[in-house]
Write an enzyme that holds these catalytic residues in place. Structure first.
Site, PDB file in Angstrom:
ATOM      1  N   CYS A  79       0.744  -1.092  -0.011  1.00  0.00           N
ATOM      2  CA  CYS A  79      -0.032  -0.131  -0.051  1.00  0.00           C
ATOM      3  C   CYS A  79       0.764   1.358  -0.092  1.00  0.00           C
ATOM      4  O   CYS A  79       1.501   1.590  -1.031  1.00  0.00           O
ATOM      5  CB  CYS A  79      -0.995   0.076   1.163  1.00  0.00           C
ATOM      6  SG  CYS A  79      -2.284   1.141   1.020  1.00  0.00           S
ATOM      7  N   HIS A 167      -3.682  -5.092   0.548  1.00  0.00           N
ATOM      8  CA  HIS A 167      -3.072  -5.742   1.923  1.00  0.00           C
ATOM      9  C   HIS A 167      -3.172  -7.111   1.838  1.00  0.00           C
ATOM     10  O   HIS A 167      -4.412  -7.798   2.179  1.00  0.00           O
ATOM     11  CB  HIS A 167      -4.016  -4.848   2.926  1.00  0.00           C
ATOM     12  CG  HIS A 167      -3.750  -3.586   3.357  1.00  0.00           C
ATOM     13  ND1 HIS A 167      -2.595  -3.042   4.024  1.00  0.00           N
ATOM     14  CD2 HIS A 167      -4.206  -2.315   2.725  1.00  0.00           C
ATOM     15  CE1 HIS A 167      -2.653  -1.876   4.191  1.00  0.00           C
ATOM     16  NE2 HIS A 167      -3.507  -1.351   3.077  1.00  0.00           N
ATOM     17  N   GLU A 169      -2.112  -9.065   4.110  1.00  0.00           N
ATOM     18  CA  GLU A 169      -2.160  -9.522   5.737  1.00  0.00           C
ATOM     19  C   GLU A 169      -3.633  -9.609   6.134  1.00  0.00           C
ATOM     20  O   GLU A 169      -3.744 -10.378   7.161  1.00  0.00           O
ATOM     21  CB  GLU A 169      -1.519  -8.530   6.486  1.00  0.00           C
ATOM     22  CG  GLU A 169      -1.934  -7.093   6.672  1.00  0.00           C
ATOM     23  CD  GLU A 169      -1.323  -6.147   5.601  1.00  0.00           C
ATOM     24  OE1 GLU A 169      -1.617  -5.039   5.995  1.00  0.00           O
ATOM     25  OE2 GLU A 169      -1.171  -6.553   4.450  1.00  0.00           O
TER      26      GLU A 169
END
Length: 509
Positions: A79, A167, A169
């Site tokens: 990001c 993202h 994660e």
């Protein structure tokens, strides 16, 4: 430790999740503020740049020193990290025409690149950015796009530098774990060998080397962290470990006696010290949460100093500090802020001539439990809910008095005992009660009352960094509320906290 991953934090709310996902791959990682790249990075095999609430176009945008990293180590920008790599390598980052938040799909993937190995087109990803990469650097190769984001992923030619605008994660990115594994194992060549067994062997060996024949004093709380820390130290130095369990007057009901009993048979040398009057005196008249924490921390240090002097030749103070304590106590100078100070983070005063040893400093809570299981600690101890170091002091809002402690101990006992009887305790990560600094009008019998209100709190989590409130059965809450109001003199109102973390914290202070 070798095969480390360095995560540079730019203040993203998701930074800790990156670390969690990397650790789930059995790969060790550390989070450092973006402006604190370690001088020696020889142990790091890959670097990840986190997201950020900042824009790379802003004058005060975070600027890391990547001179020792970019082009020399495998690098993944996430990001903000991706936009930083684009913006400062000849590309262009602009404010997007459409706010790019939430679910998206990678409509096109160049599957010949290792980053997207075993990931199919149309996989779901999670976007969270207002800026977008409008133009790639000249030496960039486009790797993936969504319908709305053309430059969703790219790499820089001639180096192992990758960038993704989504993202990986977060849970909503379906193949995020696969992508991280592709980068860390496939591209960076890291061996995923960081397991509980490896941690135990390495930590015990490190402790033996570090401590030698020195004596160590450790404050036990009865909780998971201090217990696991004690057993690791016991494995390393045996009889040279001196454990102290302090009654600070702010423990749960009957906890001082029960905690001392639970360590019988574990082979630990434990001494119980009742210093409740000392702590309550230190807290007298104090209402500010930070000052209460510091008063308790100061009293702990004084008690340990007194007790340590009774152990001839002690050199070290051991603490059960874990990674969330460290993260929450460190400011990233703008992008993140100190949430609250922790009584066991930050060092010791000059007058206390002890060095600190923290065997669990880099572990998340669930990792501590897995390590505890690895070394054979009783599952009942490992399953115990976290309990704050300052105890009930930060669950009593306002000043502390013996009467308030008594009330909250009784309320807490009824709540926790009820969770166990209803077979709910193991389904909750942490539970407790808070005593509010307000009275409310009630009716008992035919008489008007004006007594205390208490809050029940139960959350589910994996490591305490984020948490959600638990939807406890109405019948349980009804029974518990009735029991508290009928049995605990001084309480006439019970409420249930349905706030998540973030934006709220688990504790109220």
């Amino acid at each position: 430790m070798q095969n480390n991953v360095l995560i540079l934090d730019f203040g993203s709310q998701y930074t800790q999740l990156i670390a969690r996902r990397v650790r789930e791959l059995n790969i060790y990682c550390e989070i450092h503020p973006y402006h604190s790249v370690p001088d020696d990075i020889s142990s790091f095999k890959a670097v990840v740049l986190s997201g950020s609430p900042f824009s790379v176009r802003a004058e005060d945008a975070p600027h890391p020193d990547l001179s020792k990293i970019k082009g020399k180590l495998p690098l993944l920008g996430v990001c903000y990290g991706a936009q930083y790599l684009a913006h400062f390598n000849g590309g262009e980052v602009a404010l997007s025409n459409t706010r790019e938040y939430g679910r998206a799909r990678l409509s096109h993937i160049f599957t010949h690149d290792n980053l997207f190995q075993n990931i199919e087109a149309n996989t779901q990803v999670w976007m969270s950015h207002a800026d977008t990469i409008a133009v790639l650097p000249e030496n960039a190769v486009l790797l993936a796009s969504t319908n709305d984001v053309k430059n969703a992923a790219f790499k820089l030619e001639g180096e192992q530098t990758y960038a993704i605008q989504f993202h990986p994660e977060v849970y909503h990115t379906s193949d995020g774990k696969q992508l991280l594994e592709n980068f860390l194992v496939g591209i960076a060549g890291i061996t995923p060998d960081w397991t509980p067994a490896h941690f135990v062997d390495q930590t015990v060996a490190d402790l033996k080397e570090k401590l030698g024949n020195d004596k160590v004093v450790l404050g036990l709380s009865g909780g998971v962290d201090s217990t696991v820390a004690a057993m690791l130290l016991h494995k390393a130095i045996g009889k040279n470990l001196f454990c102290i369990f302090v009654n600070n007057g702010l423990l749960r009901k009957n906890e001082f006696k029960s905690v001392l009993e639970q360590y019988h048979g574990m082979g630990l040398n434990v001494k119980g010290v009742d210093a409740s009057a000392r702590f309550l005196d230190a807290l007298a008249g104090e209402s500010d949460p930070e000052k209460k924490r510091k008063a308790i921390g100061g009293a702990f240090i004084e008690v340990f100093d007194d007790e340590a002097q009774l152990v001839k030749g002690v050199d070290w103070l051991a603490q059960g500090t874990i990674y969330p304590d460290v993260i929450e106590s460190v400011s990233v100078n703008g992008p993140s802020v100190t949430i609250k100070s922790h009584h066991n983070v930050g060092g010791l005063p000059d007058f206390m001539k002890l060095k600190i040893v923290e065997p669990l400093r880099m572990l998340f809570k669930d990792e501590v439990r897995r390590v505890g299981a690895q070394i054979g600690i009783d599952p009942e101890i490992l399953g115990r809910h976290p309990f704050p170091g300052p105890g009930l002091a930060i669950r009593i809002l306002g000043d502390i008095t013996p009467e308030k402690v008594r009330i909250l101990q009784e309320v807490d006992h009824i709540f926790i005992d009820g969770l166990k009887k209803w077979d709910l305790y193991d389904k909750v990560w942490q539970a407790g009660a808070m005593l509010l600094p307000v009275n409310s009008v009630g009716v008992m019998g035919d008489e008007r009352t004006y007594e205390k209100a208490v809050v029940l709190r139960a959350v589910e989590s994996t490591d305490g960094m984020t948490a959600d409130w638990v939807n406890l059965p109405y019948e349980f809450l009804q029974e518990t509320s009735n029991h508290i109001i009928n049995k605990v003199k001084g309480v006439n109102r019970v409420v249930y906290d349905i706030s998540s973390k973030p934006p709220a914290t688990i504790e109220w202070e």
